[in-house]
Every structure is written in structure tokens, then in C-alpha cells.
Scaffold this motif. Sequence first.
Motif, PDB file in Angstrom:
ATOM      1  N   GLU A  46       0.850  -1.190   0.000  1.00  0.00           N
ATOM      2  CA  GLU A  46       0.000   0.000   0.000  1.00  0.00           C
ATOM      3  C   GLU A  46       0.884   1.239   0.000  1.00  0.00           C
ATOM      4  O   GLU A  46       2.038   1.195   0.423  1.00  0.00           O
ATOM      5  CB  GLU A  46      -0.943   0.019   1.202  1.00  0.00           C
ATOM      6  N   THR A  47       0.320   2.357  -0.461  1.00  0.00           N
ATOM      7  CA  THR A  47       1.091   3.596  -0.499  1.00  0.00           C
ATOM      8  C   THR A  47       1.354   4.084   0.925  1.00  0.00           C
ATOM      9  O   THR A  47       0.660   3.687   1.872  1.00  0.00           O
ATOM     10  CB  THR A  47       0.353   4.702  -1.268  1.00  0.00           C
ATOM     11  N   LEU A  48       2.336   4.930   1.068  1.00  0.00           N
ATOM     12  CA  LEU A  48       2.659   5.477   2.382  1.00  0.00           C
ATOM     13  C   LEU A  48       1.476   6.242   2.972  1.00  0.00           C
ATOM     14  O   LEU A  48       1.195   6.140   4.167  1.00  0.00           O
ATOM     15  CB  LEU A  48       3.881   6.388   2.285  1.00  0.00           C
ATOM     16  N   LEU A  49       0.777   6.999   2.132  1.00  0.00           N
ATOM     17  CA  LEU A  49      -0.342   7.791   2.641  1.00  0.00           C
ATOM     18  C   LEU A  49      -1.509   6.913   3.079  1.00  0.00           C
ATOM     19  O   LEU A  49      -2.151   7.186   4.092  1.00  0.00           O
ATOM     20  CB  LEU A  49      -0.789   8.821   1.603  1.00  0.00           C
ATOM     21  N   LEU A  50      -1.792   5.839   2.333  1.00  0.00           N
ATOM     22  CA  LEU A  50      -2.848   4.914   2.763  1.00  0.00           C
ATOM     23  C   LEU A  50      -2.452   4.205   4.049  1.00  0.00           C
ATOM     24  O   LEU A  50      -3.273   3.997   4.940  1.00  0.00           O
ATOM     25  CB  LEU A  50      -3.146   3.889   1.667  1.00  0.00           C
ATOM     26  N   SER A  51      -1.183   3.845   4.152  1.00  0.00           N
ATOM     27  CA  SER A  51      -0.687   3.190   5.358  1.00  0.00           C
ATOM     28  C   SER A  51      -0.819   4.118   6.562  1.00  0.00           C
ATOM     29  O   SER A  51      -1.233   3.697   7.640  1.00  0.00           O
ATOM     30  CB  SER A  51       0.771   2.788   5.145  1.00  0.00           C
ATOM     31  N   ARG A  52      -0.461   5.372   6.368  1.00  0.00           N
ATOM     32  CA  ARG A  52      -0.574   6.357   7.449  1.00  0.00           C
ATOM     33  C   ARG A  52      -2.029   6.506   7.888  1.00  0.00           C
ATOM     34  O   ARG A  52      -2.335   6.515   9.078  1.00  0.00           O
ATOM     35  CB  ARG A  52      -0.037   7.714   6.980  1.00  0.00           C
ATOM     36  N   LYS A  53      -2.920   6.584   6.930  1.00  0.00           N
ATOM     37  CA  LYS A  53      -4.339   6.747   7.256  1.00  0.00           C
ATOM     38  C   LYS A  53      -4.902   5.513   7.969  1.00  0.00           C
ATOM     39  O   LYS A  53      -5.647   5.630   8.931  1.00  0.00           O
ATOM     40  CB  LYS A  53      -5.132   7.023   5.981  1.00  0.00           C
ATOM     41  N   ARG A  54      -4.502   4.331   7.507  1.00  0.00           N
ATOM     42  CA  ARG A  54      -5.030   3.089   8.070  1.00  0.00           C
ATOM     43  C   ARG A  54      -4.521   2.838   9.480  1.00  0.00           C
ATOM     44  O   ARG A  54      -5.254   2.373  10.344  1.00  0.00           O
ATOM     45  CB  ARG A  54      -4.652   1.920   7.145  1.00  0.00           C
ATOM     46  N   THR A  55      -3.267   3.146   9.754  1.00  0.00           N
ATOM     47  CA  THR A  55      -2.657   2.769  11.022  1.00  0.00           C
ATOM     48  C   THR A  55      -2.426   3.928  11.975  1.00  0.00           C
ATOM     49  O   THR A  55      -2.085   3.711  13.135  1.00  0.00           O
ATOM     50  CB  THR A  55      -1.297   2.101  10.785  1.00  0.00           C
ATOM     51  N   ARG A  56      -2.544   5.165  11.479  1.00  0.00           N
ATOM     52  CA  ARG A  56      -2.243   6.370  12.260  1.00  0.00           C
ATOM     53  C   ARG A  56      -0.772   6.473  12.650  1.00  0.00           C
ATOM     54  O   ARG A  56      -0.417   7.178  13.577  1.00  0.00           O
ATOM     55  CB  ARG A  56      -3.126   6.480  13.497  1.00  0.00           C
ATOM     56  N   ILE A  57       0.075   5.740  11.951  1.00  0.00           N
ATOM     57  CA  ILE A  57       1.513   5.915  12.117  1.00  0.00           C
ATOM     58  C   ILE A  57       1.880   7.106  11.250  1.00  0.00           C
ATOM     59  O   ILE A  57       1.488   7.179  10.080  1.00  0.00           O
ATOM     60  CB  ILE A  57       2.294   4.658  11.667  1.00  0.00           C
ATOM     61  N   THR A  58       2.623   8.040  11.803  1.00  0.00           N
ATOM     62  CA  THR A  58       2.924   9.257  11.051  1.00  0.00           C
ATOM     63  C   THR A  58       3.806   8.947   9.852  1.00  0.00           C
ATOM     64  O   THR A  58       4.541   7.946   9.830  1.00  0.00           O
ATOM     65  CB  THR A  58       3.626  10.302  11.934  1.00  0.00           C
ATOM     66  N   LEU A  59       3.760   9.825   8.890  1.00  0.00           N
ATOM     67  CA  LEU A  59       4.556   9.656   7.679  1.00  0.00           C
ATOM     68  C   LEU A  59       6.048   9.655   8.010  1.00  0.00           C
ATOM     69  O   LEU A  59       6.805   8.853   7.468  1.00  0.00           O
ATOM     70  CB  LEU A  59       4.214  10.766   6.682  1.00  0.00           C
ATOM     71  N   ILE A  60       6.463  10.511   8.902  1.00  0.00           N
ATOM     72  CA  ILE A  60       7.883  10.552   9.259  1.00  0.00           C
ATOM     73  C   ILE A  60       8.307   9.242   9.931  1.00  0.00           C
ATOM     74  O   ILE A  60       9.408   8.745   9.697  1.00  0.00           O
ATOM     75  CB  ILE A  60       8.233  11.785  10.122  1.00  0.00           C
ATOM     76  N   GLU A  61       7.436   8.643  10.739  1.00  0.00           N
ATOM     77  CA  GLU A  61       7.767   7.350  11.363  1.00  0.00           C
ATOM     78  C   GLU A  61       7.897   6.258  10.305  1.00  0.00           C
ATOM     79  O   GLU A  61       8.777   5.391  10.414  1.00  0.00           O
ATOM     80  CB  GLU A  61       6.711   6.955  12.391  1.00  0.00           C
ATOM     81  N   LEU A  62       7.027   6.291   9.303  1.00  0.00           N
ATOM     82  CA  LEU A  62       7.113   5.306   8.226  1.00  0.00           C
ATOM     83  C   LEU A  62       8.424   5.470   7.455  1.00  0.00           C
ATOM     84  O   LEU A  62       9.115   4.492   7.164  1.00  0.00           O
ATOM     85  CB  LEU A  62       5.911   5.434   7.287  1.00  0.00           C
ATOM     86  N   ILE A  63       8.776   6.702   7.148  1.00  0.00           N
ATOM     87  CA  ILE A  63      10.014   6.965   6.411  1.00  0.00           C
ATOM     88  C   ILE A  63      11.227   6.573   7.250  1.00  0.00           C
ATOM     89  O   ILE A  63      12.179   5.967   6.745  1.00  0.00           O
ATOM     90  CB  ILE A  63      10.071   8.436   5.956  1.00  0.00           C
ATOM     91  N   GLU A  64      11.196   6.877   8.544  1.00  0.00           N
ATOM     92  CA  GLU A  64      12.304   6.481   9.419  1.00  0.00           C
ATOM     93  C   GLU A  64      12.430   4.961   9.500  1.00  0.00           C
ATOM     94  O   GLU A  64      13.533   4.422   9.554  1.00  0.00           O
ATOM     95  CB  GLU A  64      12.116   7.080  10.811  1.00  0.00           C
ATOM     96  N   ALA A  65      11.289   4.264   9.494  1.00  0.00           N
ATOM     97  CA  ALA A  65      11.323   2.793   9.525  1.00  0.00           C
ATOM     98  C   ALA A  65      11.906   2.244   8.223  1.00  0.00           C
ATOM     99  O   ALA A  65      12.619   1.239   8.234  1.00  0.00           O
ATOM    100  CB  ALA A  65       9.925   2.239   9.772  1.00  0.00           C
ATOM    101  N   ILE A  66      11.620   2.894   7.102  1.00  0.00           N
ATOM    102  CA  ILE A  66      12.219   2.487   5.825  1.00  0.00           C
ATOM    103  C   ILE A  66      13.724   2.699   5.892  1.00  0.00           C
ATOM    104  O   ILE A  66      14.511   1.834   5.517  1.00  0.00           O
ATOM    105  CB  ILE A  66      11.602   3.277   4.646  1.00  0.00           C
ATOM    106  N   ARG A  67      14.139   3.853   6.407  1.00  0.00           N
ATOM    107  CA  ARG A  67      15.573   4.149   6.519  1.00  0.00           C
ATOM    108  C   ARG A  67      16.282   3.147   7.428  1.00  0.00           C
ATOM    109  O   ARG A  67      17.430   2.800   7.187  1.00  0.00           O
ATOM    110  CB  ARG A  67      15.768   5.572   7.048  1.00  0.00           C
TER     111      ARG A  67
END
Length: 156
Positions: free
Chosen positions: A40-61
Amino acid sequence: MPRTRVAKVKNPWRVSDGLALLAELQTSAVDVAEDDDEWETLLLSRKRTRITLIELIEAIRAQRLAVGQQVGIFGFHGIVVLKRDVERLQRSREPGPHAHACAKSMVSAAEFGRSVGLRDNGHFLALIEFRLNNAIRRPHDCSCERAPAGSSPERG
């Protein structure tokens, strides 16, 4: 120069910054079919889980989230993450079994500020901002959004 001058946009990006982030995310991305339901896209993931976009990007890093690039979709919207990795990340963020007992023993900053006479003009919140006390951040009970311990709907 900011990318947009729209007043509602809080933090406008420079085009070069956005392109640099996109290039960074694409370096470790694997090709993903456009119709693959496991991603799923980062924005859909953020909306579904309420994990912030910066947290998702940091987890990718930190390589805790697998990142993909949907074939045929260019730009930020083509960047996708594995749903199961995001769910694992969400579970790791959830409070432990004793968190509710701890949260019930806490008082909000607004409540404490009122009790010691520091409610007016945000004096107590200023102490929190300058880290002059041991306040902690925790999700708001109703909205589950992260807010400083003590933010209150009555604050205004």
C-alpha cells in the motif's frame, strides 16, 4: 523557494528536497505490480494505522519496512510498503499491558497547571516546552493522536 505558497500548507517543500527524498526511497525499492494487494502507499498506510509519515520513512531508513516502487506509477504515489511490515511496526508501538494503569495515574498538564495556579497564558505549557519538568507525551485517550501530556480540548 517553497514549492507552494498556499497558506494552509504548514511546511512547503522545496522541489529539490522532495526529489531527494524520492530518490532515497527508490534506492532500496523493489518493483511491485500495480495490483499487488500486499502493498500500500505510504499515505494509505498512514491513514489506516495512524503511524505518522515521518515514522514510516524512518522505519524504511532503518530497514524495518520493505519499500517498493509500483511499476508504471511515478513519483511519491508509486512508493509502497508491505502491509504486514506496517502492521508489525504498529504492534511494536502499541502500549504494553500496564500502560493503561500508568495512564490513569497521570494527570494532564492543564489539570496540574490549574492546580498550582499556572493555567493562565500557557505558563505551565512553556515549562513543558523548555523541558523544565518530567512531562511525557502520550496518545490522547479519545483521538489516539500523540499530544503532549496535558493537552486538553478545553485549552484554547
